[in-house]
Scaffold this active site. Structure first.
Site, PDB file in Angstrom:
ATOM      1  N   LYS A 114       0.827  -1.211   0.000  1.00 10.09           N
ATOM      2  CA  LYS A 114       0.000   0.000   0.000  1.00 10.09           C
ATOM      3  C   LYS A 114       0.862   1.262   0.000  1.00 10.09           C
ATOM      4  O   LYS A 114       1.924   1.294   0.633  1.00 10.09           O
ATOM      5  CB  LYS A 114      -0.910   0.026   1.236  1.00 10.09           C
ATOM      6  CG  LYS A 114      -1.913  -1.110   1.288  1.00 10.09           C
ATOM      7  CD  LYS A 114      -2.686  -1.116   2.595  1.00 10.09           C
ATOM      8  CE  LYS A 114      -3.655   0.028   2.689  1.00 10.09           C
ATOM      9  NZ  LYS A 114      -4.503  -0.070   3.915  1.00 10.09           N
TER      10      LYS A 114
ATOM     11  N   GLY B  94      -7.811   5.325  -2.283  1.00  8.92           N
ATOM     12  CA  GLY B  94      -8.611   5.109  -3.488  1.00  8.92           C
ATOM     13  C   GLY B  94      -8.130   3.974  -4.361  1.00  8.92           C
ATOM     14  O   GLY B  94      -8.459   3.899  -5.535  1.00  8.92           O
TER      15      GLY B  94
ATOM     16  N   ARG C 219     -11.790  14.298   7.418  1.00  6.93           N
ATOM     17  CA  ARG C 219     -12.665  15.167   6.602  1.00  6.93           C
ATOM     18  C   ARG C 219     -14.067  14.593   6.593  1.00  6.93           C
ATOM     19  O   ARG C 219     -14.344  13.546   7.169  1.00  6.93           O
ATOM     20  CB  ARG C 219     -12.139  15.222   5.164  1.00  6.93           C
ATOM     21  CG  ARG C 219     -11.976  13.832   4.556  1.00  6.93           C
ATOM     22  CD  ARG C 219     -11.776  13.836   3.070  1.00  6.93           C
ATOM     23  NE  ARG C 219     -11.393  12.537   2.553  1.00  6.93           N
ATOM     24  CZ  ARG C 219     -12.197  11.512   2.324  1.00  6.93           C
ATOM     25  NH1 ARG C 219     -13.489  11.626   2.600  1.00  6.93           N
ATOM     26  NH2 ARG C 219     -11.760  10.367   1.842  1.00  6.93           N
TER      27      ARG C 219
ATOM     28  N   VAL D 274     -17.893  11.017   1.747  1.00  7.42           N
ATOM     29  CA  VAL D 274     -18.923  10.995   0.702  1.00  7.42           C
ATOM     30  C   VAL D 274     -20.221  10.413   1.267  1.00  7.42           C
ATOM     31  O   VAL D 274     -21.316  10.902   0.989  1.00  7.42           O
ATOM     32  CB  VAL D 274     -18.452  10.150  -0.506  1.00  7.42           C
ATOM     33  CG1 VAL D 274     -19.552  10.052  -1.558  1.00  7.42           C
ATOM     34  CG2 VAL D 274     -17.180  10.726  -1.105  1.00  7.42           C
TER      35      VAL D 274
END
Length: 447
Positions: free
Chosen positions: A158, A164, A291, A294
């Site tokens: 990773k 994403g 943050r 979505v």
């Protein structure tokens, strides 16, 4: 008190933030590229300022242009939405240096939790369960082999600074390690300007579960329950729901309490999400998103709490008035991400003019979108154009409302993933919640 907010974003999330501002009596300033001048967020905001040409790096990622727009507008704060600069340490540090209020955590916390290796160390120190793997960046093949053999194949390489699905490679055996290590490092450099990668255990049949947190960074941290984001394609979420249909009440209580205790120790300020892998009854910390997510509307549906308004409250007053005992969970919610893509042609992006648009309505139905009849979908940005959120008394009812709403949803002139969501929601595996993060790729739905 904050009286005017500049929204450093576009699309449906900019529209979402503008709505919260209007309800709070706060003026909103939309920024836009030259091709977005007629977009919905621009039309809805009280003011709008062009910050550059169509390329994101010249407009929505142009820090100098954004600060100039902020000063020109006389705004009091900047809301980053998600994506773009929302988790960019350098951007937030510049804002702090210029005494500009950022609606989110400090640059120091973004820096700490943005690097996955460092975040994993912090999570471990805070008492969160972590995935077995390397504790620092890996660059040499011999070191990589030693770590992979110690934790056992399959392993996952990773990117330390990414997400994403970029810079991420699954490796099944030693002979595949060198090639995938190089590919992952190259992708990480390309997408995140940081080629550092690490290795951790790969889970073959996991669920993806995350916890929504609100904290004022002082003496009040609360959770808003968990979301199950297991339906994914190439590590990108497709459908999210709350609560998770597969964890027990005891597991839920333990997980949520652990997250609140951990974030309280961290001194975190704002809205944040702790993401976990769940397999065989165990949770493992994956990452923290500093943050708005979505998928935040599914949490709003089951709690009745406006997360964006709470973000603004914390930024404006330094306090979170909401207490854990105030939060009442009700029913079940499902969110379908509607993208401008042709899912039957390998999810090829679809740009153009929307010739027909009709969105569903009715009890338990919410649409967060940014398109309208006659509006244009640009080819330069993320393909997410709408989110359908359906709330019912239980999961069965939520699925039924979602299926009905998808049947009402009409988008013509461009391709969309509405048809894909219809297939998923009527599939027995989804109805019975027998799926993992790899389910969509393995199922017959995409054939």
């Amino acid at each position: 008190m904050i009286k005017k907010i500049l929204i450093a974003n576009r699309g449906e999330i900019a529209v979402r933030i503008i709505r919260a501002c209007k309800e709070l009596g706060i003026k909103s300033v939309a920024v836009h590229s030259n091709v977005d001048s007629e977009s919905m967020h621009v039309q809805m905001a009280d003011e709008s300022i062009c910050v550059g040409p169509h390329k994101a790096q010249d407009s929505y990622l142009n820090v100098q242009a954004l600060i100039s727009a902020f000063e020109l507008s006389g705004a009091d704060a900047i809301h980053p939405g998600y994506g773009f600069l929302s988790e960019n340490y350098n951007f937030v540090k510049i804002l702090e240096d210029h005494k500009i209020k950022f609606i989110g955590p400090s640059s120091a916390l973004i820096n700490k939790m943005g690097d996955k290796i460092q975040a994993k160390k912090i999570a471990k120190e805070l008492g969160l369960p972590v995935i077995k793997g390397s504790e620092k960046g890996v660059s040499e093949i011999n070191e990589a082999k030693e770590i992979a053999n110690k934790i056992g194949y399959p392993v996952l390489i990773k990117a330390a600074g990414g997400g994403g699905g970029k810079g991420m490679k699954i490796v099944e055996k030693d002979s595949e390690l060198l090639e995938n290590l190089q590919i992952a490092k190259n992708e990480a450099k390309k997408f995140f300007n940081n080629d550092e990668v690490f290795i951790e255990k790969y889970f073959k049949n996991p669920r993806h579960i995350e916890v929504q947190i609100l904290s004022d960074g002082k003496d009040n941290t609360v959770h808003l329950g968990e979301r199950d984001c297991t339906i994914q394609r190439r590590h990108q979420k497709v459908i999210e729901e709350s609560p998770s249909p597969v964890i027990t009440a005891k597991q839920r209580e333990d997980l949520l309490n652990t997250c609140v205790q951990s974030i309280s120790q961290l001194g975190y300020e704002g809205a944040g999400t702790l993401e976990f892998i769940y397999e065989d009854g165990e949770f493992f910390f994956l990452e923290m998103n500093t943050r708005l997510q979505v998928e935040h509307p599914v949490t709003e549906a089951v709690t009745g709490i406006d997360i964006v308004k709470r973000q603004i409250e914390i930024a404006s007053t330094g306090k979170l008035s909401l207490r854990q005992e105030d939060i009442i969970f009700s029913g079940h919610a499902i969110e379908c991400r509607i993208n401008a893509e042709d899912y039957q042609k390998n999810f090829q992006p679809s740009a153009g003019t929307v010739t027909t648009y009709h969105q569903p309505s009715g009890l338990g139905t919410r649409v967060d979108g940014c398109i309208f009849q006659g509006g244009k979908v640009q080819p330069y940005y993320d393909s997410l154009i709408a989110k359908l959120i359906c709330h019912g008394n239980n999961r069965e009812e939520s699925i039924a409302i979602s299926k009905r709403a998808l049947d009402e949803f009409v988008i013509a002139g461009i391709e969309s993933t509405i048809g894909l969501h219809k297939k998923i929601l009527q599939h027995d595996d989804f109805v019975n919640s027998k799926f993992d993060t790899n389910w969509l790729a393995k199922s017959d739905i995409l054939n």
